[in-house]
Write a protein that holds these residues in place. Sequence first.
Motif, PDB file in Angstrom:
ATOM      1  N   ARG A 196      59.253  39.522  59.373  1.00 45.58           N
ATOM      2  CA  ARG A 196      57.818  39.802  59.484  1.00 45.58           C
ATOM      3  C   ARG A 196      57.144  39.741  58.111  1.00 45.58           C
ATOM      4  NH1 ARG A 196      60.058  43.717  63.153  1.00 45.58           N
ATOM      5  NH2 ARG A 196      59.708  42.974  65.292  1.00 45.58           N
TER       6      ARG A 196
ATOM      7  N   ASP B 205      54.855  39.579  66.081  1.00 46.81           N
ATOM      8  CA  ASP B 205      55.174  40.518  67.156  1.00 46.81           C
ATOM      9  C   ASP B 205      55.730  39.822  68.384  1.00 46.81           C
ATOM     10  OD1 ASP B 205      52.901  39.196  67.903  1.00 46.81           O
ATOM     11  OD2 ASP B 205      51.762  40.977  68.483  1.00 46.81           O
ATOM     12  N   ALA B 206      56.028  38.520  68.279  1.00 48.44           N
ATOM     13  CA  ALA B 206      56.444  37.766  69.468  1.00 48.44           C
ATOM     14  C   ALA B 206      57.821  37.142  69.293  1.00 48.44           C
ATOM     15  CB  ALA B 206      55.407  36.699  69.801  1.00 48.44           C
TER      16      ALA B 206
ATOM     17  N   TYR C  21      54.910  32.418  72.073  1.00 54.26           N
ATOM     18  CA  TYR C  21      53.585  32.242  71.484  1.00 54.26           C
ATOM     19  C   TYR C  21      52.820  33.560  71.470  1.00 54.26           C
ATOM     20  CZ  TYR C  21      48.933  30.397  70.608  1.00 54.26           C
ATOM     21  OH  TYR C  21      47.700  30.150  70.078  1.00 54.26           O
ATOM     22  N   ASN C  22      53.125  34.453  72.420  1.00 47.75           N
ATOM     23  CA  ASN C  22      52.429  35.741  72.446  1.00 47.75           C
ATOM     24  C   ASN C  22      53.391  36.849  72.861  1.00 47.75           C
ATOM     25  OD1 ASN C  22      52.430  35.943  75.424  1.00 47.75           O
ATOM     26  ND2 ASN C  22      50.984  34.226  75.304  1.00 47.75           N
ATOM     27  N   VAL C  23      52.977  38.080  72.618  1.00 49.02           N
ATOM     28  CA  VAL C  23      53.841  39.222  72.853  1.00 49.02           C
ATOM     29  C   VAL C  23      54.067  39.457  74.353  1.00 49.02           C
ATOM     30  CG1 VAL C  23      51.979  40.952  72.854  1.00 49.02           C
ATOM     31  CG2 VAL C  23      54.296  41.597  72.132  1.00 49.02           C
TER      32      VAL C  23
ATOM     33  N   ARG D  29      53.910  34.246  65.382  1.00 47.92           N
ATOM     34  CA  ARG D  29      53.514  35.610  65.712  1.00 47.92           C
ATOM     35  C   ARG D  29      54.611  36.577  65.278  1.00 47.92           C
ATOM     36  NH1 ARG D  29      49.525  36.417  69.701  1.00 47.92           N
ATOM     37  NH2 ARG D  29      50.065  38.620  69.410  1.00 47.92           N
TER      38      ARG D  29
ATOM     39  N   ARG E  33      51.586  31.344  59.230  1.00 49.82           N
ATOM     40  CA  ARG E  33      50.520  32.033  59.957  1.00 49.82           C
ATOM     41  C   ARG E  33      50.422  31.546  61.406  1.00 49.82           C
ATOM     42  NH1 ARG E  33      47.562  29.062  56.170  1.00 49.82           N
ATOM     43  NH2 ARG E  33      46.560  27.189  57.018  1.00 49.82           N
TER      44      ARG E  33
END
Length: 579
Positions: free
Chosen positions: A63, A131-132, A161-163, A129, A126
Amino acid sequence: MSQEELSTIRHSMAHVLAAAVQELQPGTLFAIGPSIAEGFYYDMRTPEHLTMEHLSDIEMKMREIIARDEDFRREEVSREEALALFAHNPYKVEIIESLPLDATITLYRLGTFVDLCRGPHVANTRMLRADAFKLLHLAGAYWRGDETRDQLQRVYATAFYNVQDLEAHLLLLQEREKRDHRRIGKDLDLFSFHEEAGAGLVYWHPMGGRIRHTIEDFWKKEHLKNGYELIYTPHIGRSWLWETSGHLGFYQDSMYSPMEIDQQDYYVKPMNCPFHIMIYRNDKKSYRQLPCRWAELGTVYRYERAGALHGMMRVRGFTQDDAHIFCTPEQLESEIYEALRFSLNILSTFGFRKISAFLSTKPEGKSVGEEHRWIEATSALEGALQRASLEYGTDIGGGAFYGPKIDLKIEDSMGREWQLSTIQLDFNMPERFNLHFIDRDGQAKRPYMVHRALLGSLERFMGVVTEHYAGAFPLWLAPIQVRIVPVSMKFTEYAETVKRYLLEDLRVDIDDGDDRMQAKIRKANELRIPYTLVVGGRDQENNTASVKVRGGEDKRDISLEDLRAFLIEKNASKALNLN
């Protein structure tokens, strides 16, 4: 987001993982780090052996790297520059030296981390993610998959791509863990493994034996109904057989060492096909005798590396649901279509409705058989797929050296694909064993030989079915179909009467132990028994039972006659639902 875009994100995250490990454990030697179907992994050799406790530190560092807003920078270098850059890393050096002399060699840099890689990657961290993604677990991995070489550590991970997609996937992984066939096999007392007696060998317990017998009985009856003959062949054969078939030349690493009998080498069989060929060779065949459709539940033995063994899914001794079809060129397409139709019907009976097909064609380079036979065979496979109205993908050049094939993959309740059925042409063995039939014109001609495995193997299929149903098998497969629970011990005699009434057509038992009734009902639920019959005084007076349906609504005061008719119909129809 397309699968290709998701794969690029995961491949980029693999480099972020490696960069994090490099910062936390300088001196780590990295091997390969590809994206895979549901995530990515990286193989490495670290100065300090990684444990699960290290993964949270690595995630934190990942992270931090993502937050640095750094570019993935691609470079092209010469062979000499690449060898000099990775001179300290024998794994990268070996990869570089295995590349063609005219290959373009590319690197990707991320901060101070540099990797030998074709890409592609995202442009900048950037685009990832923080968090993903999730590091999942550690495993051992031999370099190049060769157990005689270095053992590395593999870090498995996933990224999305997303959490929301990540959380949904983690829930799916939890559900898969609950459905692990090894866990369910132990809980339901279906099968076991005993390393001290031999790794990769399955012990079928009575409950698992009931399921296996049910599958085998169904398999045999369906084959006889569909024009197959059942045959049985030996478990060992002289070396001549395996030399002629080509197994000693192409497959010896997967065969067990020979045993000497009468000063001759004998091998336990890794395949059934040479034995079926010997039956074909037993007498001269006329075109009038073709097609020959021969099926066998034949137990075979193949060497698998210890690290590759996995419960019922990868074993060293297993029973193939094997069949071979010998036919004329004119019969080929219809025989393939019938094999395809038969396979689809059998798989759907077990509850697999999402089935995809793949056609694999002639490989470039080494292959056997005349070109016209490849063309005829591939055309027959395509024709059968079209006749079955089955959508299929094409793997150009993905066929075996001995012939093209159709593979069928099923999707289970967890969204995983399993390759089960295969319909495979073989130009090699008919040539090696000099097979013939006498055609209408009186000339000796070469028959077509079709290999057809439907379930794959009973062991692997059992593992797949167990996980697909999470051990809650449909009635026709359940090892105990009906359990009778008397309200108290004084109704045990009536419970025995009910059992005798149902036992001829169903697998029934009685829980007459000392536990309370509710504890017995809970135990029946834990064992995923489809129907639990609770019997008491009123039932004894009225010749009825109360029925608890697994996952369904309870029914009270059902007459035994109606109950028996209902259960027999459900069982005979192989219904997947219980209500």
